[in-house]
Design a protein around this motif. Sequence first.
Motif, mmCIF file in Angstrom:
data_model
loop_
_atom_site.group_PDB
_atom_site.id
_atom_site.type_symbol
_atom_site.label_atom_id
_atom_site.label_comp_id
_atom_site.label_asym_id
_atom_site.label_seq_id
_atom_site.Cartn_x
_atom_site.Cartn_y
_atom_site.Cartn_z
ATOM 1 N N HIS A 167 0.927 -1.324 -0.024
ATOM 2 C CA HIS A 167 -0.210 -0.016 0.041
ATOM 3 C C HIS A 167 0.884 1.210 -0.185
ATOM 4 O O HIS A 167 0.630 2.377 -0.635
ATOM 5 N N GLU A 168 1.733 1.356 0.886
ATOM 6 C CA GLU A 168 2.785 2.525 0.927
ATOM 7 C C GLU A 168 3.335 2.816 -0.644
ATOM 8 O O GLU A 168 3.601 3.757 -1.155
ATOM 9 N N THR A 169 3.735 1.514 -1.159
ATOM 10 C CA THR A 169 4.500 1.749 -2.469
ATOM 11 C C THR A 169 3.535 2.132 -3.499
ATOM 12 O O THR A 169 3.843 3.093 -4.230
ATOM 13 N N SER A 170 2.304 1.709 -3.500
ATOM 14 C CA SER A 170 1.298 2.168 -4.317
ATOM 15 C C SER A 170 0.916 3.707 -4.134
ATOM 16 O O SER A 170 0.684 4.387 -5.114
ATOM 17 N N VAL A 171 0.994 4.149 -2.808
ATOM 18 C CA VAL A 171 0.905 5.643 -2.495
ATOM 19 C C VAL A 171 1.765 6.353 -3.322
ATOM 20 O O VAL A 171 1.727 7.484 -3.883
ATOM 21 N N ILE A 209 -2.723 8.901 -10.169
ATOM 22 C CA ILE A 209 -3.499 8.106 -9.747
ATOM 23 C C ILE A 209 -4.642 8.001 -10.551
ATOM 24 O O ILE A 209 -5.271 9.186 -11.121
ATOM 25 N N PRO A 210 -5.398 6.862 -10.766
ATOM 26 C CA PRO A 210 -6.607 7.116 -11.781
ATOM 27 C C PRO A 210 -7.346 7.717 -10.899
ATOM 28 O O PRO A 210 -7.547 7.675 -9.824
ATOM 29 N N GLY A 230 -6.313 7.364 -2.593
ATOM 30 C CA GLY A 230 -5.063 8.286 -2.593
ATOM 31 C C GLY A 230 -3.961 7.215 -2.869
ATOM 32 O O GLY A 230 -2.657 7.369 -2.738
ATOM 33 N N ARG A 231 -4.081 6.061 -3.755
ATOM 34 C CA ARG A 231 -3.007 5.167 -4.306
ATOM 35 C C ARG A 231 -3.300 5.053 -5.611
ATOM 36 O O ARG A 231 -4.348 5.220 -6.309
ATOM 37 N N ARG A 232 -2.371 4.264 -6.359
ATOM 38 C CA ARG A 232 -2.415 4.068 -7.750
ATOM 39 C C ARG A 232 -3.118 2.746 -8.046
ATOM 40 O O ARG A 232 -3.596 2.472 -9.193
ATOM 41 N N ASN A 233 -3.334 1.804 -6.873
ATOM 42 C CA ASN A 233 -4.090 0.547 -7.419
ATOM 43 C C ASN A 233 -5.112 0.396 -6.361
ATOM 44 O O ASN A 233 -5.026 0.465 -4.958
#
Length: 532
Positions: free
Chosen positions: A366-370, A378-379, A386-389
């Motif tokens: 999750h941290e990495t995705s943020v 971010i879509p 607030g994250r990419r995935n």
Amino acid sequence: MIIKPAFSPSAKDILRDRYLWRDENRNPIEKPEQMLERVAKHVAGAESSLAMQYKWADEFYDVMAKLLFLPNSPTLMNSGRPAPHGQLAACFVIGVEDSMEGICEALRKQMLIHKSGGGTGFNFSKLRSEGAKVNSTNGRASGPVSFMGLFDKATETVQQGGMRRGANMGILNIDHPDIRKFIHCKDKDGTITNFNISVGVFDDFMEKVNSDPRGEEAALLAEIADSAWRTGDPGIIFLDAINRGNTTPNLGELTSTNPCGESPLYPNEACNLGSINIAKMVKEGAFDYELLGEVSAVATRFLDDVIDVNHYPLPEIAEAVKLTRKIGLGVMGWADLLFQLRIPYDSKEAYELAENIMRTIQQRAHETSVALGKEKGIPETLAHLGRRNATLTCIAPTGTIALLANCSSGIEPLFALEHTRVRTQTDGTKVIMKQVNRYYEQAQKEGLPEEVMKRVFVTSHDVSPSAHVRMQGVFQRYTDLAVSKTVNLRHECSVQDVLDAYTLAWREGCKGITVYRDGSKSSQVLYRKEDE
Ligand code: UDP
């Protein structure tokens, strides 16, 4: 300096048979290390600058060559293939609308996805029941179960790039009029063989089962349990649990998963998976959380990159994937890790370790995705997260990649400490592979006390059904998608044991449950030593 990959001799055999690229005479044109280089470079191609591409290709190669992480099979097989090939995801879901056009459309998608190397899941509940009126012809509908036969046949006809056959999940909700026909649709051996089937149930159904043991809901669940006891099918999908875990409820309800149940997805969505080999993370007799964190971060970036370099088989799939960017990072080698740490699978210590490991992976992912969101965007649909995935973690069966990494599959206990495996090669010939678990062999040599050997080196039938389910539940708590797990039961178990497992799985918050009673189907992939 490029390190040599740590593949075992039998992993190299599998690679040669099914993964390495070949020339027109079917001779391999690459070595295992070249395959990993091909994958690493192709996936890192999603990075923004040449310098970043080199940097990440090195990092990706490193975790794969050390067998700390492997992506799902399609990524290994197809990375670098030019468009329109080069499909890298294992999991897809297809919507099925209640019309002839809708069914043909779903069939078309299924065939194209299978050809590309992916597996497909369907919820057939929108289809009207058998015998219902068809307005345009004044005829009668044939119902979801008979249409499933069509999807099954299509699967048989389309080989996944010659590498493997497509797999399917067929779901029918408990309130569909044809549910009993569905429950029994695989009763006869050899029917609808390319489908795993699952009944979609809701919380209110389970509540009624528990409050009224003599009611019709309890009778229906008993019928499901009886069928699963006899044949292994159907499984159950807990649709409310799936939707409680849905991070994008604004996009609608989730109604289906991929073939092995680990990825609940929307129609047209795809998900690529990857698994961390936690059996490789023992340092001086303890679990190495620092290494786990580092590998989780690299693997998350890897899987997110896969989305951008993937060639999707249909434009609507590419579009759906970019809305949510779902990835599924999980583990393999769990049983082997427990052996090394001398922790019994069905112990409090094991549940705690499972929780700590999966929590670490989820947090790091999750941290990495943020961070990736800040770096790459971010879509719009995920702004609220607030994250990419939309999802990051998932536990796959790792049927083949665990063999490549030479570790136990997913989070399953070992089926046997010694076994032979019958493997069918692409040319149809069968090879028998004999294997003794190396940690067991080592412990035998070390001469551990008999009670320790017996308590630690447990296999799936030594573990009680409830311990199987509890382990699934613990991993599920830190898994955004779902957990693929088979509750392996002894031949002597009762239908009541299956029913108890269902109730426990529902209470534990599992998103589904599959049981398999030993010897209940005429052919099994794995045979224990004494069965030879
Ligand atoms: N899958 C498939 N055909 C197969 C095996 C797997 O389509 O013969 C898909 C299916 O969606 C499954 C997913 O791949 O749920 C992951 O399976 P697994 O982890 O066993 O794949 P691996 O990467 O180890 O080959």
